[in-house]
Design a protein around this motif. Structure first.
Motif, PDB file in Angstrom:
ATOM      1  N   ARG A   3       0.842  -1.196   0.000  1.00  0.00           N
ATOM      2  CA  ARG A   3       0.000   0.000   0.000  1.00  0.00           C
ATOM      3  C   ARG A   3       0.878   1.247   0.000  1.00  0.00           C
ATOM      4  O   ARG A   3       2.086   1.178   0.199  1.00  0.00           O
ATOM      5  CB  ARG A   3      -0.910   0.011   1.231  1.00  0.00           C
ATOM      6  N   GLU A  97      -8.587   3.150  -2.934  1.00  0.00           N
ATOM      7  CA  GLU A  97      -8.662   2.256  -1.775  1.00  0.00           C
ATOM      8  C   GLU A  97      -7.603   1.163  -1.888  1.00  0.00           C
ATOM      9  O   GLU A  97      -6.991   0.760  -0.904  1.00  0.00           O
ATOM     10  CB  GLU A  97     -10.061   1.670  -1.663  1.00  0.00           C
ATOM     11  N   SER A  98      -7.368   0.684  -3.117  1.00  0.00           N
ATOM     12  CA  SER A  98      -6.318  -0.306  -3.347  1.00  0.00           C
ATOM     13  C   SER A  98      -4.942   0.288  -3.093  1.00  0.00           C
ATOM     14  O   SER A  98      -4.074  -0.344  -2.483  1.00  0.00           O
ATOM     15  CB  SER A  98      -6.417  -0.827  -4.783  1.00  0.00           C
ATOM     16  N   GLY A 101      -5.200   1.373   1.030  1.00  0.00           N
ATOM     17  CA  GLY A 101      -5.761   0.519   2.067  1.00  0.00           C
ATOM     18  C   GLY A 101      -6.739   1.270   2.954  1.00  0.00           C
ATOM     19  O   GLY A 101      -7.141   0.779   4.002  1.00  0.00           O
TER      20      GLY A 101
END
Length: 199
Positions: A3, A97-98, A101
């Protein structure tokens, strides 16, 4: 595991590796351009700010940056979209979001600092900025970035073909061999590079 800020750290390591083999790769280490498209444009824009704002850089990279701002002639920002608080699109939300995180768009740390224009103070590298016109978030971000660069007097060029010239989707510049408008954007980009590099 992978992340934010991993992607920025990886970019820094990649630049360091390329420069460690500058002679072999025929790199002029004093005339560097950072270029990326889509997510790569996001990384180029973030790295560009890191070069001129050490406080901002500490959010991403623990070690020293691989290059200094004096080595960088400019940025090529092909369709960045970093306005994480204004997205209303499932694909973009899923991407960030990927990346981070995080899914709290108002409070999350990286979701906040990804929005580069909010953190530009008085300097930013010369930039060639490209936006498509089908999805709003690319020109929204491009125009916000240009407004900030205008305010601080930074050098930039913005290529945005509006709808009167047709519909141009994400990545349209890659069609420069077949499309007249994409060719114009590509040629203007090359002219920007030559001008900034003093060629």
């Amino acid at each position: 595991k992978y992340r934010c800020p991993v992607q920025i750290e990886q970019a820094n390591r990649a630049i360091a590796y390329a420069l460690s083999r500058a002679e072999e790769f025929h790199i002029d280490a004093d005339r560097i351009f950072l270029m990326g498209g889509s997510a790569g444009a996001d990384i180029s824009e973030i790295y560009g700010l890191m070069l001129v704002n050490t406080r901002y850089a500490k959010n991403y990279v623990k070690d020293k940056l691989a290059i200094a701002s004096e080595q960088v002639c400019g940025l090529i920002i092909e369709e960045a979209a970093l306005q994480t608080k204004t997205f209303m699109d499932e694909r973009m939300n899923a991407m960030f979001e990927s990346w981070t995180g995080e899914d709290n768009y108002k409070e999350a740390f990286y979701m906040n600092i990804l929005d580069v224009p909010k953190f530009i103070e008085d300097k930013f590298p010369p930039s060639y900025i490209i936006s498509s016109n089908v999805e709003h978030f690319f020109p929204d971000h491009g125009e916000e970035l240009c407004a900030v660069l205008d305010r601080i007097g930074a050098e930039y060029e913005y290529f945005y073909p509006d709808r009167t010239r047709g519909e141009f989707d994400h990545g349209f510049l890659m069609g420069f061999n077949e499309n007249e408008v994409a060719r114009e954007g590509f040629e203007r980009m090359l002219a920007f590079i030559r001008r900034q590099a003093g060629l």
